[in-house]
Design a protein around this motif. Structure first.
Motif, PDB file in Angstrom:
ATOM      1  N   GLY A 345       0.803  -1.216   0.000  1.00 24.92           N
ATOM      2  CA  GLY A 345       0.000   0.000   0.000  1.00 24.92           C
ATOM      3  C   GLY A 345       0.835   1.264   0.000  1.00 24.92           C
ATOM      4  O   GLY A 345       0.320   2.366   0.198  1.00 24.92           O
ATOM      5  N   LYS A 346       2.109   1.117  -0.249  1.00 31.65           N
ATOM      6  CA  LYS A 346       3.000   2.280  -0.214  1.00 31.65           C
ATOM      7  C   LYS A 346       2.878   3.113  -1.484  1.00 31.65           C
ATOM      8  O   LYS A 346       2.594   2.594  -2.558  1.00 31.65           O
ATOM      9  CB  LYS A 346       4.452   1.823  -0.045  1.00 31.65           C
ATOM     10  CG  LYS A 346       4.726   1.130   1.274  1.00 31.65           C
ATOM     11  CD  LYS A 346       6.182   0.685   1.359  1.00 31.65           C
ATOM     12  CE  LYS A 346       6.463  -0.009   2.680  1.00 31.65           C
ATOM     13  NZ  LYS A 346       7.869  -0.513   2.762  1.00 31.65           N
ATOM     14  N   ARG A 347       3.112   4.380  -1.359  1.00 24.62           N
ATOM     15  CA  ARG A 347       3.135   5.272  -2.499  1.00 24.62           C
ATOM     16  C   ARG A 347       4.258   4.819  -3.441  1.00 24.62           C
ATOM     17  O   ARG A 347       5.358   4.523  -3.015  1.00 24.62           O
ATOM     18  CB  ARG A 347       3.376   6.712  -2.054  1.00 24.62           C
ATOM     19  CG  ARG A 347       3.421   7.717  -3.211  1.00 24.62           C
ATOM     20  CD  ARG A 347       3.582   9.130  -2.683  1.00 24.62           C
ATOM     21  NE  ARG A 347       3.675  10.085  -3.774  1.00 24.62           N
ATOM     22  CZ  ARG A 347       2.622  10.575  -4.434  1.00 24.62           C
ATOM     23  NH1 ARG A 347       1.406  10.182  -4.080  1.00 24.62           N
ATOM     24  NH2 ARG A 347       2.781  11.441  -5.409  1.00 24.62           N
ATOM     25  N   GLY A 348       3.960   4.739  -4.721  1.00 22.99           N
ATOM     26  CA  GLY A 348       4.971   4.313  -5.686  1.00 22.99           C
ATOM     27  C   GLY A 348       5.238   2.830  -5.643  1.00 22.99           C
ATOM     28  O   GLY A 348       6.309   2.372  -6.064  1.00 22.99           O
ATOM     29  N   ALA A 349       4.280   2.045  -5.152  1.00 25.32           N
ATOM     30  CA  ALA A 349       4.492   0.601  -5.036  1.00 25.32           C
ATOM     31  C   ALA A 349       4.724  -0.051  -6.392  1.00 25.32           C
ATOM     32  O   ALA A 349       5.377  -1.099  -6.478  1.00 25.32           O
ATOM     33  CB  ALA A 349       3.297  -0.056  -4.349  1.00 25.32           C
ATOM     34  N   LEU A 350       4.209   0.563  -7.463  1.00 21.23           N
ATOM     35  CA  LEU A 350       4.376   0.003  -8.804  1.00 21.23           C
ATOM     36  C   LEU A 350       5.293   0.855  -9.668  1.00 21.23           C
ATOM     37  O   LEU A 350       5.253   0.781 -10.894  1.00 21.23           O
ATOM     38  CB  LEU A 350       3.002  -0.150  -9.473  1.00 21.23           C
ATOM     39  CG  LEU A 350       2.028  -1.080  -8.747  1.00 21.23           C
ATOM     40  CD1 LEU A 350       0.699  -1.133  -9.471  1.00 21.23           C
ATOM     41  CD2 LEU A 350       2.624  -2.481  -8.624  1.00 21.23           C
ATOM     42  N   SER A 351       6.131   1.639  -9.019  1.00 25.77           N
ATOM     43  CA  SER A 351       7.126   2.418  -9.751  1.00 25.77           C
ATOM     44  C   SER A 351       8.246   1.503 -10.231  1.00 25.77           C
ATOM     45  O   SER A 351       8.359   0.345  -9.803  1.00 25.77           O
ATOM     46  CB  SER A 351       7.706   3.509  -8.851  1.00 25.77           C
ATOM     47  OG  SER A 351       8.479   2.916  -7.806  1.00 25.77           O
ATOM     48  N   ALA A 352       9.102   2.020 -11.103  1.00 26.80           N
ATOM     49  CA  ALA A 352      10.220   1.221 -11.601  1.00 26.80           C
ATOM     50  C   ALA A 352      11.151   0.801 -10.476  1.00 26.80           C
ATOM     51  O   ALA A 352      11.669  -0.318 -10.458  1.00 26.80           O
ATOM     52  CB  ALA A 352      10.997   2.013 -12.653  1.00 26.80           C
ATOM     53  N   ALA A 353      11.359   1.694  -9.510  1.00 23.14           N
ATOM     54  CA  ALA A 353      12.251   1.372  -8.396  1.00 23.14           C
ATOM     55  C   ALA A 353      11.711   0.191  -7.598  1.00 23.14           C
ATOM     56  O   ALA A 353      12.461  -0.666  -7.133  1.00 23.14           O
ATOM     57  CB  ALA A 353      12.426   2.586  -7.494  1.00 23.14           C
ATOM     58  N   SER A 354      10.387   0.122  -7.433  1.00 23.46           N
ATOM     59  CA  SER A 354       9.785  -0.990  -6.705  1.00 23.46           C
ATOM     60  C   SER A 354       9.789  -2.264  -7.529  1.00 23.46           C
ATOM     61  O   SER A 354      10.085  -3.350  -7.025  1.00 23.46           O
ATOM     62  CB  SER A 354       8.349  -0.634  -6.303  1.00 23.46           C
ATOM     63  OG  SER A 354       8.328   0.429  -5.374  1.00 23.46           O
ATOM     64  N   LEU A 355       9.463  -2.149  -8.810  1.00 19.83           N
ATOM     65  CA  LEU A 355       9.419  -3.322  -9.685  1.00 19.83           C
ATOM     66  C   LEU A 355      10.769  -4.014  -9.776  1.00 19.83           C
ATOM     67  O   LEU A 355      10.846  -5.234  -9.969  1.00 19.83           O
ATOM     68  CB  LEU A 355       8.958  -2.919 -11.085  1.00 19.83           C
ATOM     69  CG  LEU A 355       7.469  -2.587 -11.237  1.00 19.83           C
ATOM     70  CD1 LEU A 355       7.216  -1.902 -12.579  1.00 19.83           C
ATOM     71  CD2 LEU A 355       6.622  -3.849 -11.123  1.00 19.83           C
ATOM     72  N   THR A 356      11.845  -3.254  -9.637  1.00 21.97           N
ATOM     73  CA  THR A 356      13.187  -3.820  -9.793  1.00 21.97           C
ATOM     74  C   THR A 356      13.862  -4.103  -8.457  1.00 21.97           C
ATOM     75  O   THR A 356      15.089  -4.212  -8.382  1.00 21.97           O
ATOM     76  CB  THR A 356      14.075  -2.878 -10.632  1.00 21.97           C
ATOM     77  OG1 THR A 356      14.102  -1.576 -10.031  1.00 21.97           O
ATOM     78  CG2 THR A 356      13.539  -2.748 -12.051  1.00 21.97           C
ATOM     79  N   GLN A 357      13.074  -4.230  -7.402  1.00 22.15           N
ATOM     80  CA  GLN A 357      13.661  -4.555  -6.099  1.00 22.15           C
ATOM     81  C   GLN A 357      14.422  -5.878  -6.192  1.00 22.15           C
ATOM     82  O   GLN A 357      14.016  -6.813  -6.873  1.00 22.15           O
ATOM     83  CB  GLN A 357      12.572  -4.598  -5.019  1.00 22.15           C
ATOM     84  CG  GLN A 357      11.359  -5.462  -5.323  1.00 22.15           C
ATOM     85  CD  GLN A 357      11.471  -6.864  -4.780  1.00 22.15           C
ATOM     86  OE1 GLN A 357      12.382  -7.161  -4.009  1.00 22.15           O
ATOM     87  NE2 GLN A 357      10.570  -7.723  -5.190  1.00 22.15           N
ATOM     88  N   GLY A 358      15.551  -5.925  -5.510  1.00 23.12           N
ATOM     89  CA  GLY A 358      16.495  -7.026  -5.705  1.00 23.12           C
ATOM     90  C   GLY A 358      16.039  -8.399  -5.281  1.00 23.12           C
ATOM     91  O   GLY A 358      16.515  -9.407  -5.810  1.00 23.12           O
ATOM     92  N   ALA A 359      15.119  -8.480  -4.321  1.00 24.24           N
ATOM     93  CA  ALA A 359      14.701  -9.788  -3.832  1.00 24.24           C
ATOM     94  C   ALA A 359      13.931 -10.578  -4.873  1.00 24.24           C
ATOM     95  O   ALA A 359      13.892 -11.803  -4.823  1.00 24.24           O
ATOM     96  CB  ALA A 359      13.851  -9.635  -2.567  1.00 24.24           C
ATOM     97  N   GLY A 360      13.311  -9.886  -5.827  1.00 29.79           N
ATOM     98  CA  GLY A 360      12.556 -10.569  -6.857  1.00 29.79           C
ATOM     99  C   GLY A 360      11.223 -11.082  -6.363  1.00 29.79           C
ATOM    100  O   GLY A 360      10.724 -10.685  -5.303  1.00 29.79           O
TER     101      GLY A 360
END
Length: 405
Positions: A345-360
């Motif tokens: 529910g975080k702001r920017g949850a579907l931003s590029a930075a979130s989509l590319t989080q390292g844990a996968g």
């Protein structure tokens, strides 16, 4: 066309020979056949900065499918992709997805129009479309809105910005196999590829993997995809393997092209699995009859986590009464990633930075993650053909940072 060569393949299954006697097809990996052509918790740059979600509210996902296309099989693929997406939505916990389906008829222009309409309708992220041209058009159209696109393509030439690929790439497969080969003392690698675009891209992926892993490029041999091209390449492969002291040969060809011929002809000139490790960029268990080729016994190829793949296939079959199309898992993966990120529910949850989080994320076929350059990395197992059976000799990793990564 291949009558001259067919006598050399008497030991090969008739179904394989029937397939390879057709004119050579464009190099593909089955799971990438059109070469477009439940998840972990989140944390890389570039791409859309939008994708804001609100806790407790459904996430609006636009699914772009080639339904209505004049291309044979596109409606079947569309149904499979939609089914898998709905299966993934049902599996999500702690988050709701409002899945909205748009038909593109497999046309880039219509895909672009559909994407614009989807954004106007409130889409926070786009899943699809299928092919590279349409995916590129969609990404360009929605970039000003900050919406990211998770396309089913594996064509890395279009990746980047707000466009992320879900399709398994040549580079990912080449990296996994090359790293394993080096660890097993089979790091002097000769690359054999056809001269068409698929073969050239396969060659590039393998040579880059060799450089990245510290293996040794023992040479490259290209060939024209024709009867004469295949036969004339055999002595050149032999000469290059000898000159480069190669202990492995990495082939880009598929079972419906030159692979069965090389499986017979290379051992005839003294290059066999007994002394040289054969490695395939494509899956050698599709069709299953390929496993019976004598020259490929002991050969290596990569495939998704078999246990997870079987679980997805069984669940899909149970829900829909038939086995999924090989591409269906990509749609499931897209929803899995979106759901995992939106759950916060975080702001920017579907931003590029979130989509590319390292844990996968955990997908239908195992772990995967999206890279900042728009490509992806998938956890693959290494298989060996032993007694005409697929034997896993190096399991797919369960988390990034393990074997092969």
């Amino acid at each position: 066309m291949f009558a001259v060569l067919s006598a050399k393949l008497k030991s090969a299954p008739s179904s394989v020979l029937k397939s390879v006697r057709k004119p050579f097809m464009r190099l593909v990996i089955l799971l990438n056949a059109l070469w477009f052509a439940a998840a972990c918790e989140p944390i890389a740059l570039g791409g859309g900065t939008g994708g804001n979600v609100k806790a407790g509210e459904p996430v609006a996902v636009a699914l772009l499918l080639p339904r209505g296309s004049a291309i044979s099989g596109d409606d079947l693929i569309s149904t499979a992709l939609e089914n898998a997406a709905r299966l993934a939505v049902a599996d999500l916990q702690g988050v709701k997805v409002d899945l909205r389906v748009y038909a593109t008829a497999g046309d880039a222009g219509r895909a672009q129009t559909a994407a614009k309409q989807a954004v106007a309708d409130g889409a926070q992220v786009i899943l699809g479309p299928l092919r590279a041209e349409s995916a590129n058009a969609v990404a360009v159209a929605v970039a000003p809105s900050g919406v990211n696109v998770l396309a089913f393509s594996n064509n890395t030439t279009i990746a980047g910005g707000n466009l992320f690929l879900l399709g398994s790439t040549f580079q990912n497969t080449a990296n996994r196999l090359t790293a394993y080969a080096k660890r097993q003392g089979k790091g002097r690698i000769l690359v054999v590829h056809d001269q068409e675009i698929g073969g050239q891209l396969g060659k590039t992926a393998i040579t880059q993997a060799i450089a990245a892993t510290g293996a040794t490029l023992a040479g490259t041999v290209g060939y024209e995809r024709s009867q004469q091209g295949v036969t004339s390449a055999v002595p050149r492969i032999k000469a290059a393997a000898t000159a480069g002291n190669a202990n492995a040969i990495f082939l880009t060809s598929t079972s419906d092209a030159a692979l069965p011929f090389y499986a017979q002809m290379l051992p005839d000139v003294g290059i066999s699995g007994a002394t040289t490790q054969f490695i395939g960029l494509s899956r050698w268990d599709i069709p299953a009859q390929t496993l019976a080729l004598p020259g490929l016994q002991g050969g290596w190829f990569a495939l998704p986590d078999p246990a997870r793949s079987a679980n997805f296939n069984n669940r899909y079959a149970s829900a829909y009464g038939k086995s999924p199309h090989p591409l269906a898992a990509l749609s499931y993966d897209g929803i899995a990633a979106i759901g995992a990120l939106a759950r916060s529910g975080k702001r920017g949850a579907l931003s590029a930075a979130s989509l590319t989080q390292g844990a996968g994320f955990q997908g239908a076929n195992g772990i995967f993650r999206l890279r900042p350059d728009g490509t992806n990395q998938r956890g693959l197992a290494i298989a060996q053909i032993t007694n005409q059976q697929v034997v896993i000799i190096d399991s797919a990793p369960s988390a990034f940072g393990g074997a092969g990564f």
